[in-house]
Scaffold this motif. Structure first.
Motif, PDB file in Angstrom:
ATOM      1  N   PRO A 254       0.811  -1.230   0.000  1.00 39.93           N
ATOM      2  CA  PRO A 254       0.000   0.000   0.000  1.00 39.93           C
ATOM      3  C   PRO A 254       0.840   1.274   0.000  1.00 39.93           C
ATOM      4  O   PRO A 254       0.422   2.298  -0.536  1.00 39.93           O
ATOM      5  N   LEU A 255       2.047   1.217   0.599  1.00 38.57           N
ATOM      6  CA  LEU A 255       2.903   2.390   0.631  1.00 38.57           C
ATOM      7  C   LEU A 255       3.338   2.797  -0.774  1.00 38.57           C
ATOM      8  O   LEU A 255       3.434   3.989  -1.077  1.00 38.57           O
ATOM      9  N   SER A 256       3.576   1.798  -1.632  1.00 36.91           N
ATOM     10  CA  SER A 256       3.972   2.114  -3.011  1.00 36.91           C
ATOM     11  C   SER A 256       2.827   2.770  -3.769  1.00 36.91           C
ATOM     12  O   SER A 256       3.053   3.597  -4.651  1.00 36.91           O
ATOM     13  N   ILE A 257       1.592   2.402  -3.424  1.00 33.00           N
ATOM     14  CA  ILE A 257       0.420   3.026  -4.050  1.00 33.00           C
ATOM     15  C   ILE A 257       0.364   4.495  -3.671  1.00 33.00           C
ATOM     16  O   ILE A 257       0.127   5.365  -4.514  1.00 33.00           O
ATOM     17  N   ARG A 258       0.591   4.773  -2.404  1.00 28.90           N
ATOM     18  CA  ARG A 258       0.569   6.165  -1.927  1.00 28.90           C
ATOM     19  C   ARG A 258       1.704   6.972  -2.564  1.00 28.90           C
ATOM     20  O   ARG A 258       1.505   8.127  -2.953  1.00 28.90           O
ATOM     21  N   LYS A 259       2.881   6.356  -2.671  1.00 27.64           N
ATOM     22  CA  LYS A 259       4.012   7.050  -3.303  1.00 27.64           C
ATOM     23  C   LYS A 259       3.702   7.342  -4.769  1.00 27.64           C
ATOM     24  O   LYS A 259       4.016   8.415  -5.275  1.00 27.64           O
ATOM     25  N   SER A 260       3.097   6.373  -5.434  1.00 26.42           N
ATOM     26  CA  SER A 260       2.746   6.558  -6.842  1.00 26.42           C
ATOM     27  C   SER A 260       1.718   7.675  -6.980  1.00 26.42           C
ATOM     28  O   SER A 260       1.802   8.514  -7.873  1.00 26.42           O
ATOM     29  N   PHE A 261       0.752   7.693  -6.048  1.00 27.06           N
ATOM     30  CA  PHE A 261      -0.350   8.648  -6.112  1.00 27.06           C
ATOM     31  C   PHE A 261       0.123  10.074  -5.834  1.00 27.06           C
ATOM     32  O   PHE A 261      -0.208  11.005  -6.562  1.00 27.06           O
ATOM     33  N   PHE A 262       0.938  10.252  -4.774  1.00 25.15           N
ATOM     34  CA  PHE A 262       1.324  11.592  -4.356  1.00 25.15           C
ATOM     35  C   PHE A 262       2.693  12.034  -4.864  1.00 25.15           C
ATOM     36  O   PHE A 262       2.840  13.135  -5.384  1.00 25.15           O
ATOM     37  N   ASN A 263       3.689  11.197  -4.710  1.00 29.57           N
ATOM     38  CA  ASN A 263       5.061  11.636  -4.988  1.00 29.57           C
ATOM     39  C   ASN A 263       5.259  12.130  -6.421  1.00 29.57           C
ATOM     40  O   ASN A 263       5.959  13.108  -6.652  1.00 29.57           O
ATOM     41  N   ALA A 264       4.675  11.423  -7.384  1.00 32.27           N
ATOM     42  CA  ALA A 264       4.826  11.831  -8.783  1.00 32.27           C
ATOM     43  C   ALA A 264       3.759  12.836  -9.188  1.00 32.27           C
ATOM     44  O   ALA A 264       4.058  13.907  -9.720  1.00 32.27           O
ATOM     45  N   ASN A 265       2.506  12.513  -8.904  1.00 31.73           N
ATOM     46  CA  ASN A 265       1.397  13.330  -9.403  1.00 31.73           C
ATOM     47  C   ASN A 265       1.318  14.712  -8.773  1.00 31.73           C
ATOM     48  O   ASN A 265       0.791  15.643  -9.384  1.00 31.73           O
ATOM     49  N   SER A 266       1.837  14.868  -7.556  1.00 26.87           N
ATOM     50  CA  SER A 266       1.790  16.168  -6.891  1.00 26.87           C
ATOM     51  C   SER A 266       2.600  17.217  -7.634  1.00 26.87           C
ATOM     52  O   SER A 266       2.327  18.420  -7.522  1.00 26.87           O
TER      53      SER A 266
END
Length: 286
Positions: A254-266
């Protein structure tokens, strides 16, 4: 009800996904002209529109969220906020949004109920179609056109703004498909439809890949209109970030999902906005 509960309830941080594109629409229309009054109204309209959309989503989805372990700390689920308070906030957000639209210009005000309709109907579609991701993406992506119309109250003949609408809508739809991965079992149990519940993770991720590829195509098509070194440089960075978010996704983490969601898209929206501003203000042609 505390202020921090309201901020968490409306997920204020999610405005990083749509606000830069709304402002990009403004810049495309305004060029080098600066209209502080309109910028302030656009910011107010954007935040309250996003807040009303999130609030409507929370209220309509409450019966599902109450039994979802991942959402047990949400204000409306935990009881820190009542349904009555949530409805009152929604009415307030919509009222401020409509006042802002009215003050911008007549066309924006006339079209504003369409935005509210999209927000109300969006959560309902999750019960009926797995393709709701695209509807949600369009409901948010339409803000790019709103940013343009706030400055020039007539539909543009320039295709750039329409390419931006399509690109931003597909981009949002693509990462929303990734975002729902942790809820697959819960969504299946409650008969909520997403591409992941319908087609499984492997094919669902492929659909997300294709969606983001299509988004990148439209971003690149805009190079015809912004033929500057700034836009080209920003486009390369955006392309790398889109690819990166797919590479790091591990459905079991789940942490990788959050990183994918926020870290790049932000960062993608702000990079795009900066490249548009530089392309208009100081064009260095390719």
């Amino acid at each position: 009800m505390k202020f921090k509960d309201i901020v968490d309830y409306i997920k204020l941080e999610h405005t990083v996904f749509d606000l830069p594109f709304i402002l990009s629409g403004y810049v495309i229309a305004a060029g080098t002209s600066i209209f502080p009054y309109k910028i302030i109204l656009i910011l107010i309209a954007a935040v309250t529109a996003r807040s009303s959309a999130m609030s409507i989503n929370r209220i309509e989805g409450l019966r599902y969220d109450l039994t979802n372990p991942r959402k047990k700390e949400w204000a409306l689920v935990s009881g820190r906020m009542t349904v009555r308070e949530a409805i009152a906030l929604t009415i307030l957000f919509i009222a401020v949004f409509e006042i802002s639209a009215f003050l911008l210009n007549r066309l924006v005000f006339i079209l504003s109920p369409i935005v509210i309709f999209l927000f109300v109907s969006d959560p309902i579609l999750k019960r009926y179609t797995e393709w709701r991701h695209f509807y949600m993406g369009s409901a948010i992506g339409i803000g790019t056109l709103a940013g343009y119309l706030a400055v020039i109250p007539e539909f543009p003949s320039n295709l750039a703004i329409y390419f931006l609408f399509i690109a931003s809508s597909l981009w949002i739809a693509g990462f929303d498909m990734i975002y729902v991965i942790p809820d697959i079992e819960y969504d299946q149990k409650n008969k909520l439809k997403t591409v992941m519940t319908k087609y499984g993770i492997k094919l669902g991720l492929l659909i997300s890949d294709i969606t983001h590829l299509a988004a990148l195509i439209f971003f690149w098509l805009m190079l015809y209109y912004f033929r500057t070194i700034w836009y080209l440089a920003g486009l390369i960075i955006i392309t790398i970030l889109v690819i990166y978010q797919h590479i790091i996704v591990d459905p079991a983490d789940p942490l990788s999902i959050r990183k994918s969601f926020f870290n790049a898209n932000s960062f993608i929206g702000f990079i795009f906005l900066i490249t548009v501003i530089l392309s208009v203000a100081s064009p260095l042609w390719v």
